[in-house]
Design a protein around this motif. Structure first.
Motif, PDB file in Angstrom:
ATOM      1  N   PRO A  36     -19.717 107.845  62.870  1.00 56.06           N
ATOM      2  CA  PRO A  36     -20.297 106.626  63.893  1.00 56.06           C
ATOM      3  C   PRO A  36     -21.647 105.998  62.918  1.00 56.06           C
ATOM      4  CG  PRO A  36     -20.658 108.807  64.760  1.00 56.06           C
ATOM      5  CD  PRO A  36     -19.765 109.296  63.679  1.00 56.06           C
ATOM      6  N   GLN A  37     -22.289 106.854  62.388  1.00 55.22           N
ATOM      7  CA  GLN A  37     -23.951 107.006  61.366  1.00 55.22           C
ATOM      8  C   GLN A  37     -23.603 105.766  60.346  1.00 55.22           C
ATOM      9  OE1 GLN A  37     -22.953 109.880  61.936  1.00 55.22           O
ATOM     10  NE2 GLN A  37     -22.727 110.478  59.335  1.00 55.22           N
ATOM     11  N   SER A  38     -22.480 105.663  59.842  1.00 56.42           N
ATOM     12  CA  SER A  38     -22.464 104.905  58.600  1.00 56.42           C
ATOM     13  C   SER A  38     -21.582 103.899  58.753  1.00 56.42           C
ATOM     14  CB  SER A  38     -20.795 105.591  57.238  1.00 56.42           C
ATOM     15  OG  SER A  38     -20.234 105.875  58.395  1.00 56.42           O
ATOM     16  N   ILE A  39     -21.647 102.927  59.992  1.00 59.14           N
ATOM     17  CA  ILE A  39     -20.414 102.340  60.365  1.00 59.14           C
ATOM     18  C   ILE A  39     -22.194 100.524  61.018  1.00 59.14           C
ATOM     19  CG2 ILE A  39     -19.328 100.203  62.517  1.00 59.14           C
ATOM     20  CD1 ILE A  39     -18.265 103.858  62.721  1.00 59.14           C
ATOM     21  N   PRO A  40     -21.406  99.713  59.839  1.00 59.04           N
ATOM     22  CA  PRO A  40     -22.546  98.986  59.769  1.00 59.04           C
ATOM     23  C   PRO A  40     -22.482  98.104  61.126  1.00 59.04           C
ATOM     24  CG  PRO A  40     -20.232  98.102  58.344  1.00 59.04           C
ATOM     25  CD  PRO A  40     -20.442  99.412  58.946  1.00 59.04           C
ATOM     26  N   TYR A  41     -22.758  98.378  62.172  1.00 60.33           N
ATOM     27  CA  TYR A  41     -22.215  97.594  63.187  1.00 60.33           C
ATOM     28  C   TYR A  41     -22.288  95.989  63.582  1.00 60.33           C
ATOM     29  CZ  TYR A  41     -22.185 102.512  65.415  1.00 60.33           C
ATOM     30  OH  TYR A  41     -21.520 103.525  65.328  1.00 60.33           O
ATOM     31  N   GLN A  42     -23.712  95.473  62.720  1.00 54.41           N
ATOM     32  CA  GLN A  42     -24.683  94.178  63.255  1.00 54.41           C
ATOM     33  C   GLN A  42     -23.813  93.273  61.520  1.00 54.41           C
ATOM     34  OE1 GLN A  42     -26.310  97.279  62.741  1.00 54.41           O
ATOM     35  NE2 GLN A  42     -26.949  96.719  65.267  1.00 54.41           N
ATOM     36  N   SER A  43     -22.464  93.857  60.917  1.00 53.50           N
ATOM     37  CA  SER A  43     -21.699  93.045  59.609  1.00 53.50           C
ATOM     38  C   SER A  43     -20.186  93.223  60.944  1.00 53.50           C
ATOM     39  CB  SER A  43     -21.549  94.196  59.114  1.00 53.50           C
ATOM     40  OG  SER A  43     -22.580  94.141  58.262  1.00 53.50           O
ATOM     41  N   LEU A  44     -19.919  93.700  62.181  1.00 52.47           N
ATOM     42  CA  LEU A  44     -18.641  93.564  62.462  1.00 52.47           C
ATOM     43  C   LEU A  44     -18.216  93.004  64.302  1.00 52.47           C
ATOM     44  CD1 LEU A  44     -17.417  97.074  62.515  1.00 52.47           C
ATOM     45  CD2 LEU A  44     -17.248  95.481  60.437  1.00 52.47           C
ATOM     46  N   GLY A  45     -19.676  91.928  64.114  1.00 51.11           N
ATOM     47  CA  GLY A  45     -19.637  91.082  65.071  1.00 51.11           C
ATOM     48  C   GLY A  45     -19.419  91.652  66.123  1.00 51.11           C
ATOM     49  N   PRO A  46     -18.510  91.038  67.363  1.00 51.00           N
ATOM     50  CA  PRO A  46     -19.019  91.679  68.790  1.00 51.00           C
ATOM     51  C   PRO A  46     -17.695  92.791  68.830  1.00 51.00           C
ATOM     52  CG  PRO A  46     -17.442  89.561  68.865  1.00 51.00           C
ATOM     53  CD  PRO A  46     -17.933  89.564  67.188  1.00 51.00           C
ATOM     54  N   GLY A  48     -18.454  94.569  66.546  1.00 51.62           N
ATOM     55  CA  GLY A  48     -19.582  95.779  66.162  1.00 51.62           C
ATOM     56  C   GLY A  48     -20.082  96.589  67.780  1.00 51.62           C
ATOM     57  N   LEU A  49     -20.343  95.551  68.627  1.00 53.42           N
ATOM     58  CA  LEU A  49     -21.151  95.944  69.082  1.00 53.42           C
ATOM     59  C   LEU A  49     -20.462  96.720  70.458  1.00 53.42           C
ATOM     60  CD1 LEU A  49     -22.398  91.891  70.097  1.00 53.42           C
ATOM     61  CD2 LEU A  49     -23.956  94.160  69.464  1.00 53.42           C
ATOM     62  N   LEU A  50     -19.165  96.284  70.658  1.00 53.09           N
ATOM     63  CA  LEU A  50     -18.401  96.939  71.441  1.00 53.09           C
ATOM     64  C   LEU A  50     -18.545  98.627  70.733  1.00 53.09           C
ATOM     65  CD1 LEU A  50     -16.378  97.731  74.000  1.00 53.09           C
ATOM     66  CD2 LEU A  50     -14.562  96.610  72.559  1.00 53.09           C
ATOM     67  N   THR A  51     -18.318  98.772  69.169  1.00 54.02           N
ATOM     68  CA  THR A  51     -17.756 100.439  69.082  1.00 54.02           C
ATOM     69  C   THR A  51     -19.510 100.591  69.278  1.00 54.02           C
ATOM     70  OG1 THR A  51     -16.394  99.280  67.699  1.00 54.02           O
ATOM     71  CG2 THR A  51     -17.168 101.989  66.642  1.00 54.02           C
ATOM     72  N   GLN A  52     -20.368  99.812  69.464  1.00 52.98           N
ATOM     73  CA  GLN A  52     -21.919 101.081  69.054  1.00 52.98           C
ATOM     74  C   GLN A  52     -22.299 101.145  70.313  1.00 52.98           C
ATOM     75  OE1 GLN A  52     -25.470  98.652  68.089  1.00 52.98           O
ATOM     76  NE2 GLN A  52     -26.033 100.454  67.169  1.00 52.98           N
ATOM     77  N   TYR A  53     -21.804 100.451  71.261  1.00 51.80           N
ATOM     78  CA  TYR A  53     -21.992 100.672  72.742  1.00 51.80           C
ATOM     79  C   TYR A  53     -21.125 101.764  73.482  1.00 51.80           C
ATOM     80  CZ  TYR A  53     -21.176 100.637  77.860  1.00 51.80           C
ATOM     81  OH  TYR A  53     -21.138 101.100  79.639  1.00 51.80           O
ATOM     82  N   HIS A  58     -20.545 107.000  74.805  1.00 54.37           N
ATOM     83  CA  HIS A  58     -18.938 107.470  75.595  1.00 54.37           C
ATOM     84  C   HIS A  58     -18.214 108.116  74.089  1.00 54.37           C
ATOM     85  CE1 HIS A  58     -18.755 105.060  79.115  1.00 54.37           C
ATOM     86  NE2 HIS A  58     -19.151 103.933  78.245  1.00 54.37           N
ATOM     87  N   GLN A  59     -19.522 108.832  73.779  1.00 53.32           N
ATOM     88  CA  GLN A  59     -19.107 109.388  72.411  1.00 53.32           C
ATOM     89  C   GLN A  59     -18.187 110.561  72.953  1.00 53.32           C
ATOM     90  OE1 GLN A  59     -19.733 108.660  69.378  1.00 53.32           O
ATOM     91  NE2 GLN A  59     -18.482 110.295  68.707  1.00 53.32           N
TER      92      GLN A  59
END
Length: 124
Positions: A36-46, A48-53, A58-59
């Protein structure tokens, strides 16, 4: 798409569309759970936001859901073997193909096997 050997060796490949969707989805899910630390959350739009949350809050649920998804695929693939026998698909290679395809792609493969209606020959 029965082969020349008849219904005993029946196998049909699934839809490229669904196989692509499932491969990309499970690939992304694997990435989220293990790296999860390697995912570019900001580049994935909505997404990315959902994934980061989900990663932040909820890991454990994500990890358990990942293994549950694969466990379901194992169950579906074993059921595919049962269906092969029930539908008269006795060729070992065809059964292995159904097992493998269903393990990798789940219901997208299993639904094809479930819909298959073998032609029963009349006994004289």
């Amino acid at each position: 798409m029965e082969g020349t050997a008849g219904p005993a060796s029946y196998f049909q490949k699934g839809s490229v569309f669904w196989f692509t969707v499932i491969t990309l989805s499970m690939g992304y899910y694997t990435w989220v759970v293990f790296w999860p630390q390697s995912i570019p959350y900001q580049s994935l739009g909505p997404l990315g936001l959902l994934t980061q949350y989900l990663v932040d809050h909820h890991q454990t649920l994500m990890r358990n859901g990942y293994w549950l998804a694969w466990l379901i695929h194992v169950g579906e693939s074993l059921y595919a073997l049962v269906l092969c026998k029930y539908k008269g698909i006795t060729d070992g290679r065809a059964q292995l193909l159904w097992l493998t395809q269903t393990f990798l792609f789940g219901i997208a493969s299993l639904s094809i096997l479930m819909a298959y209606r073998p032609k029963h020959r009349k006994q004289t």
